[in-house]
Design an enzyme around this catalytic site. Sequence first.
Site, PDB file in Angstrom:
ATOM      1  N   HIS A 107      57.311 -42.748-107.471  1.00 16.21           N
ATOM      2  CA  HIS A 107      58.476 -42.811-106.575  1.00 16.21           C
ATOM      3  C   HIS A 107      59.293 -41.530-106.676  1.00 16.21           C
ATOM      4  O   HIS A 107      59.812 -41.210-107.747  1.00 16.21           O
ATOM      5  CB  HIS A 107      59.341 -44.013-106.935  1.00 16.21           C
ATOM      6  CG  HIS A 107      58.832 -45.280-106.324  1.00 16.21           C
ATOM      7  ND1 HIS A 107      57.588 -45.801-106.591  1.00 16.21           N
ATOM      8  CD2 HIS A 107      59.397 -46.124-105.400  1.00 16.21           C
ATOM      9  CE1 HIS A 107      57.413 -46.913-105.884  1.00 16.21           C
ATOM     10  NE2 HIS A 107      58.482 -47.130-105.162  1.00 16.21           N
ATOM     11  N   GLY A 150      65.449 -53.289-102.542  1.00 19.93           N
ATOM     12  CA  GLY A 150      64.123 -52.680-102.622  1.00 19.93           C
ATOM     13  C   GLY A 150      64.081 -51.233-102.184  1.00 19.93           C
ATOM     14  O   GLY A 150      65.019 -50.716-101.569  1.00 19.93           O
ATOM     15  N   HIS A 151      62.954 -50.600-102.482  1.00 20.40           N
ATOM     16  CA  HIS A 151      62.800 -49.148-102.261  1.00 20.40           C
ATOM     17  C   HIS A 151      62.853 -48.772-100.779  1.00 20.40           C
ATOM     18  O   HIS A 151      62.179 -49.353 -99.953  1.00 20.40           O
ATOM     19  CB  HIS A 151      61.524 -48.619-102.904  1.00 20.40           C
ATOM     20  CG  HIS A 151      60.287 -49.401-102.646  1.00 20.40           C
ATOM     21  ND1 HIS A 151      59.070 -49.010-103.146  1.00 20.40           N
ATOM     22  CD2 HIS A 151      60.065 -50.550-101.975  1.00 20.40           C
ATOM     23  CE1 HIS A 151      58.157 -49.885-102.776  1.00 20.40           C
ATOM     24  NE2 HIS A 151      58.722 -50.819-102.080  1.00 20.40           N
ATOM     25  N   GLY A 152      63.668 -47.776-100.505  1.00 23.20           N
ATOM     26  CA  GLY A 152      63.751 -47.232 -99.156  1.00 23.20           C
ATOM     27  C   GLY A 152      64.633 -48.034 -98.211  1.00 23.20           C
ATOM     28  O   GLY A 152      64.732 -47.710 -97.032  1.00 23.20           O
TER      29      GLY A 152
END
Lengths: 349, 349, 349
Positions: free
Chosen positions: B196, B237-239
């Site tokens: 990431h 969560g990511h993004g």
Amino acid sequence: MNAKTLEELAAYVGGSVRGDAAVPIHSVSTLESAKEGEITFLANRKYKKLCLTTKASAIIAAEELESPASLLITEDPYYAFAQIMDLFYGKPDLPESCISPKSAIAQSAQIGENTCIGDFVSVEENTRIGRGSRIYPGVSVGKNVQIGENCVLFPNVVVYENCRIGNRVRIHANTTVGQDGFGYATHRGIHHKIVHIGRVIIEDDAELGAGCAIERGALDDTVIGKGCKIGDHVVIGHGTRIGPHCLLVPQVGIAGSVVMGHHCVAGGQVGIAGHLKIGSGVMIGAQSGVGDDIPDGTKIFGSPAFEALRAKRAYSLIKSLPDMWKSLRKMEKKLAETADAEEHGTARR
Amino acid sequence: MNAKTLEELAAYVGGSVRGDAAVPIHSVSTLESAKEGEITFLANRKYKKLCLTTKASAIIAAEELESPASLLITEDPYYAFAQIMDLFYGKPDLPESCISPKSAIAQSAQIGENTCIGDFVSVEENTRIGRGSRIYPGVSVGKNVQIGENCVLFPNVVVYENCRIGNRVRIHANTTVGQDGFGYATHRGIHHKIVHIGRVIIEDDAELGAGCAIERGALDDTVIGKGCKIGDHVVIGHGTRIGPHCLLVPQVGIAGSVVMGHHCVAGGQVGIAGHLKIGSGVMIGAQSGVGDDIPDGTKIFGSPAFEALRAKRAYSLIKSLPDMWKSLRKMEKKLAETADAEEHGTARR
Amino acid sequence: MNAKTLEELAAYVGGSVRGDAAVPIHSVSTLESAKEGEITFLANRKYKKLCLTTKASAIIAAEELESPASLLITEDPYYAFAQIMDLFYGKPDLPESCISPKSAIAQSAQIGENTCIGDFVSVEENTRIGRGSRIYPGVSVGKNVQIGENCVLFPNVVVYENCRIGNRVRIHANTTVGQDGFGYATHRGIHHKIVHIGRVIIEDDAELGAGCAIERGALDDTVIGKGCKIGDHVVIGHGTRIGPHCLLVPQVGIAGSVVMGHHCVAGGQVGIAGHLKIGSGVMIGAQSGVGDDIPDGTKIFGSPAFEALRAKRAYSLIKSLPDMWKSLRKMEKKLAETADAEEHGTARR
């Protein structure tokens, strides 16, 4: 671990022996895994047949049963087992007394006798920690906090300023006690913080799991009652008062200003909305969502939650919705055909 | 706490006084618990009758009302109360400026003026922390992080490398910002980690509760918008990009790559699936499960979630499923009997 | 970052090039954001048309497609992308080897070669940490713990005594491993603690997100299988055994004594009751509540959960409950009228 005879253990828990009273017991285990020298227990009749084949030297049971093992007969086998576990293994793993030179304790803080403060623990001004308590590494205790006697705070617990923690309280790692509650005054689209001046009060003998978050009150205190046992990752909102001896299973979330009675049980992932009154002895099934006041002694289930027996039946019928839907459509069609036939005089008969 | 006169407080919040403008106020409380010298507020008409008996010296209210207390009249009493709470109690409890000798600050890190770094705080290389910020004990800030002015990071907060935190951001204890997202490429039964390299960006005036977890993006950044207020134990969560001024209540979980507009509210324990587009001004009821894009201004509820008014009616009918089931079976039987009767010419008539 | 030619990257992942094999690639990005010198990927045909306009120098794809970019053709583009991300960015951000003088390591602890111990890390007696591991600031590791080689423990992770952690395990910030489980023997209204002597065993290549809580077993161990990937805020109960290569998405809660097979997937906020047997290859939809044993290879959904296809249909029908209710009432009325009419001989016909 020094071995005890079965007789000594029976005396310790107030039970009686069937079989070899002199058999030495040095450890505890399950019916399935136990080996010679170990004691196990039968609390659920479902596992009775395992008693026939267990390799344990002794079984704690509520009544006589067939087994190659000797028996320790007592009214409440699981409680006796808890006592024996504690006898064998209940010692803390920190030394009896030490203040780590790698801790940071404010000059005005008072640390009781035989209290152990681990490495990298920070204790702020005017805070008192009672005798016999064990504060593990990385714990941070704010200003004006009071922590009672024989408490255990596991690593990286955080206690914000002014909170009150009773005696024999255990708080597991990474739990936060006393952060500000979720309170904002929204004015023209901007959320303005409500400064929180209430405290968190945790009464005697409570235990909190790992990673919990207990909000301080805005004005009134948040209270966790005497003897409450709270699982991992439970979140308690600002100003909520949990009565004595409640069990809150992991991942429960209780919003702010809730008043809960004593001896309630909330299952895993239960959510309770704010400002509700939950009676005493209330049992709430896992994943339930509670949006109404609940009277004493009620069992509830579901999201939305209602009386448990009816709710179990009702929620299990969701499975049948496609059948119900089909059945409804079929009947509607039939009724429409009948009506139509009658209208036009073309009924079969 | 220095007392203020009611007149001074009214001037501070832009309101007007009815009654004794000179009455000294030294603290705040609720209508029920307030004592002489304290100010309280009436934001919900439900509690109006408590004004008749309150012991408070003053009440903040939107209009004149009957009470022994003096009144501070202002358009938005709860907001005025928030301002007065802040006036009396809004000061940080860390000293104005200090760098603990028990912290570990990398040589290349830049710490602003009047910034306080507590014991056992670790600040890695090339990180900048703006002026007036307060970093409590046990906080860990990774490499190349930028933290703005007048921020507060409570004990044991962790910020991973490269993250960006704006001005006046508050992050409560044990919260994690910038851990890797839940991203794996599964190849022949093995889950291979996606490295990431996105960041977490937290914009000005946001507040995060205790024990939150904000994933960094895989490629794009995760963004928490200006003025967002996020409760305890929220996972992002990511993004995912949360627009400005959203309220995410404790235990909300939002998966990756979600785009949420401004001024949304998600109730406790809400879950939002990945890659969704949530409009602005969306209100999501507690415990809802969101699996579809949601247009601006929509109120939704339930798991699965849909339009709130219909959803409240629909979910409340789960309670009636056993009755519906019985009723259906009864009608089916009746229709079958009728059909049977007609078939055999034995209808009653 | 040193650039690689597309040819070098193709060789690294075992693919082939279409277009300019010599084009230098220095970074990775998405189809939409990529610039010259960057490589991106197409794993979902839905985004195929973005390939026509991407500014990327190269695209990893499973088959030839129209694009101004060169192509790296390989069977599993997302896996290849993961490998290339790792090649470019997979290096740890701690130095190769260092033991911070600000850590506290017990004399009897053994730290492997090339292992890095950060500031304010506490390592208790008789604990072993294998070579090449990286222990970030504020981590607390109890007595008699074993941590394998090339592990990464991010800041403020807590590992309780006696736990076992395999090789190449990654544990994100503020996660707790090995706290006591939620086990009490209730005797005459008082909840007596069950001392927990089981361990937590985390097998090779597992990754745990931020803020997780993994309970130690009471008697038996809690096990997280080889290659499991566990999201943020997952709670695992005492004595539960998760088989290899499972994916547990953030906020999942699994109660105690559950046995789960290999290659299962549990979606966000799933709850699993205690003592259940979950087979291998089981897929559990987000927010599901699992209350029964689940056989191998089953997909389930809902709370309560059942077979996913039927469950999706059934739960979506909750939306139609008001219509069903109305329809039922209408038919009941009609049937009652018909019956009434027949009774009194006043039917229309």
